[in-house]
Motif scaffolding. Structure first.
Motif, PDB file in Angstrom:
ATOM      1  N   ILE A  76     -54.470 -19.364 -76.531  1.00 32.28           N
ATOM      2  CA  ILE A  76     -55.653 -18.683 -75.858  1.00 32.28           C
ATOM      3  C   ILE A  76     -57.149 -18.899 -76.029  1.00 32.28           C
ATOM      4  CG2 ILE A  76     -56.131 -15.876 -75.741  1.00 32.28           C
ATOM      5  CD1 ILE A  76     -53.062 -15.097 -76.244  1.00 32.28           C
ATOM      6  N   VAL A  77     -57.506 -19.235 -75.033  1.00 29.68           N
ATOM      7  CA  VAL A  77     -59.318 -19.343 -75.349  1.00 29.68           C
ATOM      8  C   VAL A  77     -59.903 -18.537 -74.852  1.00 29.68           C
ATOM      9  CG1 VAL A  77     -61.073 -21.266 -75.507  1.00 29.68           C
ATOM     10  CG2 VAL A  77     -58.695 -21.380 -75.533  1.00 29.68           C
ATOM     11  N   ALA A  78     -60.269 -17.524 -75.768  1.00 26.33           N
ATOM     12  CA  ALA A  78     -61.203 -16.039 -75.253  1.00 26.33           C
ATOM     13  C   ALA A  78     -62.815 -16.317 -76.045  1.00 26.33           C
ATOM     14  CB  ALA A  78     -60.343 -15.109 -75.929  1.00 26.33           C
ATOM     15  N   ILE A  79     -63.459 -16.064 -74.516  1.00 30.59           N
ATOM     16  CA  ILE A  79     -64.710 -16.818 -74.989  1.00 30.59           C
ATOM     17  C   ILE A  79     -65.229 -15.441 -74.691  1.00 30.59           C
ATOM     18  CG2 ILE A  79     -66.669 -17.570 -73.828  1.00 30.59           C
ATOM     19  CD1 ILE A  79     -64.337 -19.268 -74.064  1.00 30.59           C
ATOM     20  N   ASP A  80     -66.642 -15.553 -76.458  1.00 28.28           N
ATOM     21  CA  ASP A  80     -67.117 -14.215 -76.126  1.00 28.28           C
ATOM     22  C   ASP A  80     -68.735 -14.611 -76.152  1.00 28.28           C
ATOM     23  OD1 ASP A  80     -66.085 -11.500 -76.998  1.00 28.28           O
ATOM     24  OD2 ASP A  80     -64.841 -12.952 -78.615  1.00 28.28           O
ATOM     25  N   PRO A  81     -69.846 -13.309 -75.431  1.00 35.01           N
ATOM     26  CA  PRO A  81     -70.393 -13.540 -75.675  1.00 35.01           C
ATOM     27  C   PRO A  81     -71.737 -14.223 -76.828  1.00 35.01           C
ATOM     28  CG  PRO A  81     -70.708 -11.837 -75.446  1.00 35.01           C
ATOM     29  CD  PRO A  81     -69.417 -12.303 -74.909  1.00 35.01           C
ATOM     30  N   THR A  82     -72.884 -15.080 -76.912  1.00 38.51           N
ATOM     31  CA  THR A  82     -73.427 -15.248 -78.486  1.00 38.51           C
ATOM     32  C   THR A  82     -74.637 -14.493 -77.708  1.00 38.51           C
ATOM     33  OG1 THR A  82     -72.049 -17.366 -78.142  1.00 38.51           O
ATOM     34  CG2 THR A  82     -73.864 -17.374 -79.038  1.00 38.51           C
ATOM     35  N   SER A  83     -74.916 -14.187 -78.902  1.00 36.59           N
ATOM     36  CA  SER A  83     -76.379 -14.032 -78.994  1.00 36.59           C
ATOM     37  C   SER A  83     -77.259 -14.642 -78.709  1.00 36.59           C
ATOM     38  CB  SER A  83     -76.822 -12.922 -80.553  1.00 36.59           C
ATOM     39  OG  SER A  83     -78.131 -12.865 -80.864  1.00 36.59           O
ATOM     40  N   LYS A 104     -45.958 -17.883 -84.668  1.00 34.15           N
ATOM     41  CA  LYS A 104     -45.814 -19.179 -84.846  1.00 34.15           C
ATOM     42  C   LYS A 104     -46.207 -19.790 -83.704  1.00 34.15           C
ATOM     43  CE  LYS A 104     -40.458 -20.054 -84.844  1.00 34.15           C
ATOM     44  NZ  LYS A 104     -41.128 -21.531 -83.918  1.00 34.15           N
ATOM     45  N   ASP A 105     -45.207 -19.484 -82.332  1.00 33.64           N
ATOM     46  CA  ASP A 105     -46.253 -20.028 -80.878  1.00 33.64           C
ATOM     47  C   ASP A 105     -46.947 -19.761 -80.313  1.00 33.64           C
ATOM     48  OD1 ASP A 105     -44.159 -22.369 -81.187  1.00 33.64           O
ATOM     49  OD2 ASP A 105     -41.949 -21.045 -81.352  1.00 33.64           O
ATOM     50  N   VAL A 106     -47.872 -19.159 -80.955  1.00 35.13           N
ATOM     51  CA  VAL A 106     -48.776 -18.471 -80.039  1.00 35.13           C
ATOM     52  C   VAL A 106     -50.297 -18.730 -80.994  1.00 35.13           C
ATOM     53  CG1 VAL A 106     -50.505 -16.542 -79.470  1.00 35.13           C
ATOM     54  CG2 VAL A 106     -48.079 -16.915 -79.511  1.00 35.13           C
ATOM     55  N   PHE A 107     -51.252 -19.947 -80.264  1.00 32.17           N
ATOM     56  CA  PHE A 107     -52.316 -19.771 -80.896  1.00 32.17           C
ATOM     57  C   PHE A 107     -53.516 -19.318 -80.157  1.00 32.17           C
ATOM     58  CE2 PHE A 107     -55.960 -22.305 -81.181  1.00 32.17           C
ATOM     59  CZ  PHE A 107     -55.603 -22.776 -83.078  1.00 32.17           C
ATOM     60  N   ILE A 108     -54.547 -18.219 -80.826  1.00 32.08           N
ATOM     61  CA  ILE A 108     -55.438 -17.329 -80.356  1.00 32.08           C
ATOM     62  C   ILE A 108     -56.889 -18.385 -80.804  1.00 32.08           C
ATOM     63  CG2 ILE A 108     -56.534 -15.557 -80.151  1.00 32.08           C
ATOM     64  CD1 ILE A 108     -53.921 -13.967 -80.437  1.00 32.08           C
ATOM     65  N   ARG A 109     -57.781 -18.542 -79.459  1.00 27.96           N
ATOM     66  CA  ARG A 109     -59.202 -18.547 -80.710  1.00 27.96           C
ATOM     67  C   ARG A 109     -60.074 -18.585 -79.941  1.00 27.96           C
ATOM     68  NH1 ARG A 109     -60.119 -22.854 -84.413  1.00 27.96           N
ATOM     69  NH2 ARG A 109     -62.618 -23.139 -84.531  1.00 27.96           N
ATOM     70  N   MET A 120     -68.763 -19.513 -69.754  1.00 27.20           N
ATOM     71  CA  MET A 120     -67.703 -20.985 -70.693  1.00 27.20           C
ATOM     72  C   MET A 120     -68.257 -21.351 -71.792  1.00 27.20           C
ATOM     73  SD  MET A 120     -65.064 -19.598 -68.770  1.00 27.20           S
ATOM     74  CE  MET A 120     -63.824 -21.299 -70.003  1.00 27.20           C
ATOM     75  N   SER A 121     -68.123 -21.664 -72.756  1.00 26.21           N
ATOM     76  CA  SER A 121     -68.705 -22.179 -74.072  1.00 26.21           C
ATOM     77  C   SER A 121     -67.900 -23.847 -73.943  1.00 26.21           C
ATOM     78  CB  SER A 121     -67.764 -22.647 -75.193  1.00 26.21           C
ATOM     79  OG  SER A 121     -67.820 -22.812 -76.118  1.00 26.21           O
ATOM     80  N   LYS A 122     -69.012 -25.064 -74.096  1.00 25.97           N
ATOM     81  CA  LYS A 122     -69.279 -26.205 -73.946  1.00 25.97           C
ATOM     82  C   LYS A 122     -67.951 -26.921 -74.377  1.00 25.97           C
ATOM     83  CE  LYS A 122     -73.859 -27.467 -73.012  1.00 25.97           C
ATOM     84  NZ  LYS A 122     -75.295 -27.560 -74.103  1.00 25.97           N
ATOM     85  N   ALA A 123     -67.469 -26.220 -74.851  1.00 28.95           N
ATOM     86  CA  ALA A 123     -65.705 -27.031 -76.201  1.00 28.95           C
ATOM     87  C   ALA A 123     -65.385 -26.123 -75.944  1.00 28.95           C
ATOM     88  CB  ALA A 123     -65.979 -26.284 -77.673  1.00 28.95           C
ATOM     89  N   THR A 124     -64.784 -25.570 -74.708  1.00 26.21           N
ATOM     90  CA  THR A 124     -63.567 -24.709 -74.510  1.00 26.21           C
ATOM     91  C   THR A 124     -62.756 -25.559 -73.791  1.00 26.21           C
ATOM     92  OG1 THR A 124     -64.981 -23.036 -73.704  1.00 26.21           O
ATOM     93  CG2 THR A 124     -62.857 -23.332 -72.897  1.00 26.21           C
ATOM     94  N   TRP A 125     -63.493 -26.791 -72.825  1.00 22.51           N
ATOM     95  CA  TRP A 125     -62.743 -28.078 -72.800  1.00 22.51           C
ATOM     96  C   TRP A 125     -62.189 -29.066 -73.403  1.00 22.51           C
ATOM     97  CZ3 TRP A 125     -64.015 -29.083 -66.976  1.00 22.51           C
ATOM     98  CH2 TRP A 125     -65.342 -28.990 -66.293  1.00 22.51           C
ATOM     99  N   ALA A 126     -62.799 -29.263 -74.567  1.00 23.53           N
ATOM    100  CA  ALA A 126     -61.841 -30.216 -75.797  1.00 23.53           C
ATOM    101  C   ALA A 126     -60.997 -29.304 -75.807  1.00 23.53           C
ATOM    102  CB  ALA A 126     -62.941 -31.057 -75.553  1.00 23.53           C
ATOM    103  N   PHE A 140     -53.785 -19.537 -72.060  1.00 27.86           N
ATOM    104  CA  PHE A 140     -54.585 -18.729 -71.842  1.00 27.86           C
ATOM    105  C   PHE A 140     -55.948 -18.744 -71.793  1.00 27.86           C
ATOM    106  CE2 PHE A 140     -51.034 -15.935 -71.127  1.00 27.86           C
ATOM    107  CZ  PHE A 140     -51.008 -15.942 -69.716  1.00 27.86           C
ATOM    108  N   ILE A 141     -57.642 -18.587 -70.135  1.00 27.74           N
ATOM    109  CA  ILE A 141     -59.051 -18.960 -71.148  1.00 27.74           C
ATOM    110  C   ILE A 141     -59.189 -17.267 -70.634  1.00 27.74           C
ATOM    111  CG2 ILE A 141     -61.310 -20.096 -70.764  1.00 27.74           C
ATOM    112  CD1 ILE A 141     -59.591 -22.197 -69.853  1.00 27.74           C
TER     113      ILE A 141
END
Length: 311
Positions: A76-83, A104-109, A120-126, A140-141
């Motif tokens: 899971i990549v959860a994008i949050d707004p940056t100030s 152990k089989d779920v990774f959240i960032r 989207m964060s520029k780093a999301t692609w990578a 999931f994004i």
């Protein structure tokens, strides 16, 4: 064992470390991804978007738990707004999914947008590539929820899930020209509230206006808070995946997305090269003052900066 070997063995810490390196623009992280890219391609990417407050995080949490029942490994990549003022981000989605973090089989960032207008964060692609190499079956994004600029998710996801809530009223009309067209599946969350049926009718009517699509997006009423009909929604996501695979559309989508990413990378690299040289020569500052004084125009200033490429 180095980080590459650990990542291929499904080491969670190695995955987290590499994503952090990516976010920090560490050149070594790109070298690692280059080396391991051949091991990617197994993950199916689902983008989850929709208006703020529609319950995207809770729905992501519920869908992940359904996939875990089937033994799937989920990222899971959860994008949050940056100030724009402090550069900080709340990164609150991990709090909402805290119980999943123990799996152990779920990774959240959580990742900040860092000024990206497309939600989207520029780093999301990578980061998606790292999770793919790490061995996730589904990624999931979850996007920021900022409105029409969120169409960037379509450049990264295989399937786009649009989360709506009852009683949006004119908001559906306001956003239909933007993010409504990118959805492959619609979920009306909080459907236990009054107005869910009306919202479904409004979405269906908007879909009737778009006859060019070969695949008509299904509209599913769910309640993430009550954990109701999440399995039905997941089945619709699977159906869209099956459709893409059967019609060879999945390969076309991924080829298009890869093309967009390549162009984006080239654009960023060229921009950095030009800006670095212009800053060293104080050219941007000088030209900005000249444009302010009307001694030159912005277009001539642009030409002078672009001419640095040929030096």
């Amino acid at each position: 064992m180095n980080i590459e070997e650990r990542l291929l063995k499904g080491d969670k810490r190695a995955c987290a470390r590499l994503i952090t390196m990516v976010e920090n623009n560490d050149k070594e992280s790109i070298d690692i991804i280059k080396k391991l890219y051949k091991y990617s391609g197994g993950a199916y990417v689902i983008g989850i978007t929709g208006p703020p407050g529609s319950g995207k995080s809770t729905l992501t949490d519920r869908l992940t738990k359904e996939l875990r029942k089937q033994g799937k490994k989920v990222g899971i990549v959860a994008i949050d707004p940056t100030s724009p003022f402090t550069g900080g981000a709340i990164l609150g989605d991990r709090i909402r999914m805290s119980d999943l973090a123990l799996d152990k089989d779920v990774f959240i960032r959580s990742m900040g947008t860092r000024g990206s207008l497309g939600g989207m964060s520029k780093a999301t692609w990578a980061a998606v590539k790292v999770l793919d190499i790490y061995g996730c079956d589904y990624i999931f994004i979850e996007t920021v929820g900022v409105g029409q600029s969120e169409i960037d998710i379509v450049k990264m996801a295989d399937t786009v899930l649009m989360v709506m809530v009852p009683n949006l009223g004119d908001d559906i009309q306001a956003i239909k020209a933007g993010i409504m067209e990118i959805a492959d599946v619609f979920a009306i969350n909080k459907s236990d509230l009054d107005g869910a049926d009306k919202t479904q009718v409004e979405i269906e009517m908007n879909l009737d206006l778009n006859e060019k699509r070969d695949y008509r997006p299904p509209v599913v009423k769910v309640s993430a808070g009550l954990n109701k009909d999440i399995d039905v929604l997941l089945e619709k996501l699977f159906e869209h995946k099956g459709y893409l695979e059967a019609t060879n559309e999945l390969e076309k989508i991924r080829t298009r997305n890869n093309k967009l990413e390549i162009l984006k990378l080239v654009e960023e690299e060229l921009m950095n090269l030009i800006i670095d040289r212009a800053v060293k020569e104080d050219l941007i500052e000088d030209l900005s003052k000249e444009v302010t004084l009307r001694t030159i125009d912005p277009y001539t200033a642009k030409d002078k900066i672009i001419s640095l490429i040929n030096k």
